[in-house]
Design an enzyme around this catalytic site. Structure first.
Site, PDB file in Angstrom:
ATOM      1  N   CYS A 153     -45.562   3.068  36.384  1.00 39.30           N
ATOM      2  CA  CYS A 153     -45.929   1.695  36.750  1.00 39.30           C
ATOM      3  C   CYS A 153     -47.414   1.376  36.575  1.00 39.30           C
ATOM      4  O   CYS A 153     -47.824   0.238  36.813  1.00 39.30           O
ATOM      5  CB  CYS A 153     -45.496   1.413  38.184  1.00 39.30           C
ATOM      6  SG  CYS A 153     -43.742   1.681  38.454  1.00 39.30           S
ATOM      7  N   HIS A 282     -50.250  -4.107  44.623  1.00 35.86           N
ATOM      8  CA  HIS A 282     -49.088  -3.513  43.950  1.00 35.86           C
ATOM      9  C   HIS A 282     -47.813  -4.008  44.647  1.00 35.86           C
ATOM     10  O   HIS A 282     -46.845  -4.360  43.982  1.00 35.86           O
ATOM     11  CB  HIS A 282     -49.194  -1.985  43.990  1.00 35.86           C
ATOM     12  CG  HIS A 282     -48.228  -1.284  43.109  1.00 35.86           C
ATOM     13  ND1 HIS A 282     -48.089  -1.573  41.770  1.00 35.86           N
ATOM     14  CD2 HIS A 282     -47.326  -0.286  43.376  1.00 35.86           C
ATOM     15  CE1 HIS A 282     -47.158  -0.794  41.242  1.00 35.86           C
ATOM     16  NE2 HIS A 282     -46.676  -0.009  42.190  1.00 35.86           N
ATOM     17  N   HIS A 316     -40.433  -6.272  39.584  1.00 35.63           N
ATOM     18  CA  HIS A 316     -41.335  -5.168  39.247  1.00 35.63           C
ATOM     19  C   HIS A 316     -41.087  -4.844  37.785  1.00 35.63           C
ATOM     20  O   HIS A 316     -40.017  -4.335  37.417  1.00 35.63           O
ATOM     21  CB  HIS A 316     -41.056  -3.962  40.131  1.00 35.63           C
ATOM     22  CG  HIS A 316     -42.108  -2.897  40.046  1.00 35.63           C
ATOM     23  ND1 HIS A 316     -43.017  -2.811  39.004  1.00 35.63           N
ATOM     24  CD2 HIS A 316     -42.408  -1.858  40.875  1.00 35.63           C
ATOM     25  CE1 HIS A 316     -43.815  -1.784  39.192  1.00 35.63           C
ATOM     26  NE2 HIS A 316     -43.457  -1.184  40.323  1.00 35.63           N
TER      27      HIS A 316
END
Length: 393
Positions: A153, A282, A316
């Site tokens: 990520c 995040h 995401h």
């Protein structure tokens, strides 16, 4: 100074800039919806799939590259400018991903069913991680340094870090920076198995947060040492990265590696915490990540800097998250947008986070500096700081 010139991006937030501006302002998305076919037993999950029109790419053909190609088409005037100013060997490409063409491999195997004997119908090199950057270089006929980054990520964020290094070292005069991840049964079922997938709509930083929604994402921009003459420009003021290696999937509970990345970025930019106007967290919506990130923000920024997240609007996007969230900073600067709020209505932010400045309703950006954080599996952390085009000269 490093300049970020123009931006093309597609995610659940929007397929073009006008759509993304409208949805970011209104706190909406275009394609996060309940979908089946990605989890066992007929289970459904909220996911985001970007509408894509067929456009075969010969030997580089795969869904990820088709999405990248659409962004490159949108940036054509800027690409023509750098190709007119710099020789092909002075233009590089750094592309982040965590899935590359795995979606296409999955689909081929599933379509073959029980008859599948392991013989692919297309060049297996397409499914390699490096193919996604090779496609960009071949598409643009550039011969400078070209490579892919796959650090889960944080891949998109690390693409910015690597591109800047190529510019500052003198290896390149311009670098194409991008990232792309497509929906994959491997990643969706993997996060489900980890207990990190919310099968309803995600709501980060809430008491009842239950995990992530996965969404496709793609974005491309151009980094240079001097600004291009076309398109809007923002500045990459600073970057910090760390790898704490705490656990293969769980974050280090106190956020030691994350704090290191943030403090390195601030030091790199020559800024104090209070100089930052907004932090895009995040904020995945998992219990452990949000708790860790709360400690990091409390210890570094206290309640002096507005913070929120945007993954409830984009999903995401995994390896593309750093680029998608850089695009959000770009939109806020370019269009003077208010800061995105965590206003889920039925899922209010937890009192656990009362000691930091959560944006619960849209606020004005009071200082023209935005930080974006991405924290990946294995403790791979990246923090980027962007500035509006008129700041920090």
């Amino acid at each position: 100074m490093i300049y970020v010139n123009g931006f093309a991006c597609k995610s659940a937030l929007g397929l073009n800039e006008d759509e993304a501006v409208r949805n970011l302002s209104e706190g909406k998305d275009i394609c996060l919806k309940e979908m089946s076919g990605f989890l066992p037993g007929g289970k459904t999950a909220f996911l985001a799939e970007i509408p894509l029109y067929p456009a075969p790419l010969n030997r580089h053909d795969c869904r990820a590259n088709r999405l990248l190609n659409e962004c490159l088409n949108e940036l054509q005037p800027l690409l023509e400018e750098i190709q007119g100013r710099f020789s092909p060997d002075r233009i590089g490409a750094v592309i982040g991903t965590s899935t590359s063409a795995i979606t296409d491999v999955e689909n081929e195997v599933l379509s073959a069913g029980s008859e599948y004997e392991g013989e692919l119908k297309y060049d297996p090199r397409v499914s390699e991680i490096g193919n996604i950057s090779a496609f960009v270089s071949d598409r643009l006929a550039i011969t400078g340094p070209s490579y892919s980054i796959a650090t889960a990520c944080s891949s998109g964020g690390r693409a910015f870090v690597s591109a800047r290094a190529l510019l500052e070292s003198g290896a390149c005069d311009a670098v194409i920076v991008g990232a792309c991840d497509t929906l994959s049964r491997i990643t969706v079922s993997g996060f489900f198995a980890l207990g990190a997938l919310d099968t309803g709509r995600c709501h980060p930083l809430s008491d009842d947060r239950a995990g992530i929604n996965i969404g496709e994402g793609v974005g491309v921009t151009i980094l240079t040492r001097t600004p291009l003459t076309r398109g809007y420009v923002m500045k990459l003021l600073g970057a910090g990265s760390s790898t704490d290696g705490y656990h293969i999937s769980a974050p280090e509970p106190e956020g030691k590696g994350a704090k290191t990345a943030i403090r390195l970025a601030l030091n790199d930019a020559g800024l104090n915490p209070e100089d930052v106007g907004y932090v895009n967290l995040h904020a995945t919506g998992t219990v452990l990540n949000d708790a860790m990130e709360h400690k990091v923000i409390r210890d570094v920024f206290g309640d002096r800097v507005p913070v929120s997240g945007t993954k409830h609007l984009t999903g995401h996007t995994l390896g593309a998250a750093g680029v998608v969230e850089a695009y959000i900073a770009y939109l806020i600067f370019r269009h003077g947008l208010k800061l995105p709020a965590l206003n889920y209505l039925e899922h209010m932010p937890s009192h656990e986070f009362d000691d930091i400045h959560l944006v619960k309703k849209p606020e004005e950006l009071r200082r023209p500096v935005i930080m974006s954080n991405n924290f990946a599996f294995g403790g791979n952390n990246v923090s980027l700081i962007f500035g509006r085009n008129d700041c920090c000269d």
